[in-house]
Structures are given as structure tokens and as C-alpha cells.
Design an enzyme around this catalytic site. Structure first.
Site, PDB file in Angstrom:
ATOM      1  N   CYS A  73      23.027   5.466  12.180  1.00 56.90           N
ATOM      2  CA  CYS A  73      23.480   4.607  11.070  1.00 56.90           C
ATOM      3  C   CYS A  73      24.753   3.905  11.525  1.00 56.90           C
ATOM      4  CB  CYS A  73      23.734   5.455   9.826  1.00 56.90           C
ATOM      5  SG  CYS A  73      24.341   4.495   8.421  1.00 56.90           S
ATOM      6  N   GLU A 208      15.784  -1.632   4.382  1.00 59.43           N
ATOM      7  CA  GLU A 208      15.991  -0.403   5.154  1.00 59.43           C
ATOM      8  C   GLU A 208      14.924   0.663   4.856  1.00 59.43           C
ATOM      9  OE1 GLU A 208      19.608   1.621   5.723  1.00 59.43           O
ATOM     10  OE2 GLU A 208      20.867  -0.176   5.516  1.00 59.43           O
TER      11      GLU A 208
END
Ligand SMILES: N[C@H](CCC[C@H](N)C(=O)O)C(=O)O
Length: 274
Positions: A73, A208
Site C-alpha cells: 500500500c 481499488e
């Protein structure tokens, strides 16, 4: 349990110190905590652990709002770096950190922006993973009776990036979920919609994996630039303009690491009873 709420360009995180606290969170509990009405509310949960090996400073784990643990991330990495310093877990400005899939090197600049060495983009389909006969710069995917031309790359996590004429009218909400769970992505994928402004500037929206569209996606920005450079559309330094703000990405090409620089913001500290 104590936590901090942070964000990287509006991609928001619940950050938990699992060094000084005993933390055991099930996928169901993570989903509950992610709820923006009945929980804390976040795109991802970040859990900070002691290093898994002596040559690292920390290990950090990433969980999407759907409760699934993921490999990387980018926005979260910058928030992690500021969190460990804000909480006195380190005084270092350079940090070596392991995640589920790889190691990243972070540098907290004097202005509190964070530079992350994200490692090398991986284009080998098997490693992404992505079902393809061989590695290509551009793939053709049939989805929703449409023929989609895209690039596919891993930044530790899988990304599929389409070029669009205008991000504002791109079919993020309809094509995003179809491609996210397309059968050619065995572990699903993050879907980027990239508008080339010039050779050093793109606009980007990202649907996402495990979350939906976010205001920014750090690994998505890295993936879009890596694909754009591979396809001959971008130079090595690119400003990525996301709905939540800008990231600076630099990649000198195959065999070299990719660097991402951007902000990380602490919003508040909280306490949650589990
Ligand atoms: N949704 C991503 C994880 C978070 C990535 C994004 N928030 C970033 O800043 O890189 C995945 O499932 O791989």
C-alpha cells in the site's frame, strides 16, 4: 485499543501499533471497523509490528476494507513512516520495512513528505498474477461485451491500467468492478484509469481491489507510470494527479527501483473497544 486515523491524499487509514498493544483482528472485525457509519471508517487498516528480521526496522500489514490482507500500500507506507515517528517508536528518518510481499525503504524528508523506494515493478504475468500466454506491453481483455486494451503490472499488489481520454468521464464505477474480479486476475486486481496530459503528467482514478474507488492510490500511481513508461508514453519523472492530490513518481526503467514521494497526514487519535 488505541489507533490513529491518517490519510495519504484522502486514501484513509486506521493505523494500529501492534508493538505496544496486543492486536488480533479477524476479517469480520476489520470489515466492521471499516464501516463509515457503524465503525471507525477507512479504506485500509495498517498494523505496525516489530521487524520479522534483524536487518529491518518494522513489519507492516495492510488489510482492505473488505477484511482481506494485501501485499502493498503506497499511501499507507507514507502514513506508516510518519506514524512510527509521531508515536516515538523510532527517531530514524530512513526506515527499512517488510510487508507481506517484499521490502520497502522509506525516507521522511525535512518537510515531512515521505519518499518510498517501492522496489522494481514486476511485469511477469505469473508473478502478478495475471493469466496470459506471454508478457506484453499491452493486453486485450474482453469484459462486459467490451474489448479493453490495458497494461498489467505488480507493485507487490496486482494492477491493471487502461488509458482513457478523460478521467472525469471514464467508466470507473461500471468497468472497475468487472475488471477487479475478472477471471484473468486470480487474486483480483486494482484498476487504474489513466489520462496522459503530457510526457511528465497524468491524471489518474483507481478502482481499488477490496475497496472500490478511492481518492488516491499510491501503488496505483506507481503502476500507471511504470506501464506508461513501458508503453513509450511517459518520461522517467511523472506527476500523477489523483482526485485527492498529487504524487511524484520516478522510474529509470527495467532493473531499477521506482520511487514515490508524497504527503501523509495525521488526523486524530482514537480508542476503540473491540
Ligand atoms: N487496494 C490495494 C491495497 C491498497 C493500495 C492503495 N491504497 C495504495 O495506496 O497503494 C490492493 O488490494 O492491492
Amino acid at each position: 485499543m488505541n489507533f490513529s486515523k491518517m490519510h495519504g491524499l484522502g486514501n484513509d487509514f486506521m493505523v494500529i501499533d501492534a508493538i505496544t498493544q496486543n492486536v488480533h483482528l479477524s476479517p469480520e472485525l476489520i470489515k466492521r471497523l471499516a464501516d463509515r457509519h457503524t465503525g471507525v471508517g477507512f479504506d485500509q487498516l495498517l498494523v505496525i509490528e516489530p521487524p520479522y528480521s534483524p536487518d529491518h526496522d518494522f513489519h507492516y500489514r495492510i488489510f482492505n476494507a473488505d477484511g482481506g490482507e494485501v501485499e502493498q500500500c503506497g499511501n499507507g507506507a507514507r502514513c506508516f513512516a510518519r506514524f512510527v515517528r509521531l508515536k516515538g517508536l523510532t527517531k530514524k528518518r530512513e526506515l527499512k520495512v517488510s510487508t507481506l510481499k517484499g521490502t520497502i525503504i522509506l525516507k521522511v524528508n525535512e518537510d515531512e513528505t515521505v519518499q518510498v523506494n517501492m522496489g522494481e515493478p514486476v511485469f511477469d504475468p505469473q508473478s502478478i498474477p495475471f493469466k496470459a500466454i506471454k508478457e506484453e506491453k499491452t493486453y486485450i481483455i474482453r469484459a462486459q461485451e467490451q474489448t479493453v486494451f490495458c497494461g498489467v503490472v505488480s507493485m507487490g499488489n496486482p494492477h491493471c491500467v487502461l488509458q482513457v481520454n478523460d478521467v472525469l468521464t471514464a467508466s470507473v464505477a461500471t468497468l472497475g468492478p468487472v475488471l477487479e474480479s475478472h477471471e484473468r486476475f486470480p487474486e483480483r486486481a486494482n484498476i487504474g484509469f489513466m489520462q496522459i496530459v503530457d510526457r511528465n503528467t497524468i491524471q489518474l482514478r483507481v478502482f481499488e481491489r477490496g475497496v472500490g474507488e478511492t481518492l488516491a492510490c499510491g501503488t496505483g500511481a506507481c503502476a500507471a507510470v511504470a506501464i506508461g513508461i513501458t508503453q513509450g508514453l511517459l518520461d522517467s519523472k511523472v506527476k500523477v494527479k489523483l482526485p485527492g492530490g498529487d504524487l511524484d513518481i520516478c522510474w529509470e526503467g527495467v532493473g531499477k527501483p521506482l520511487f514515490m514521494t508524497g504527503s501523509a497526514t495525521h488526523v486524530y487519535d482514537g480508542f476503540v473497544t473491540l
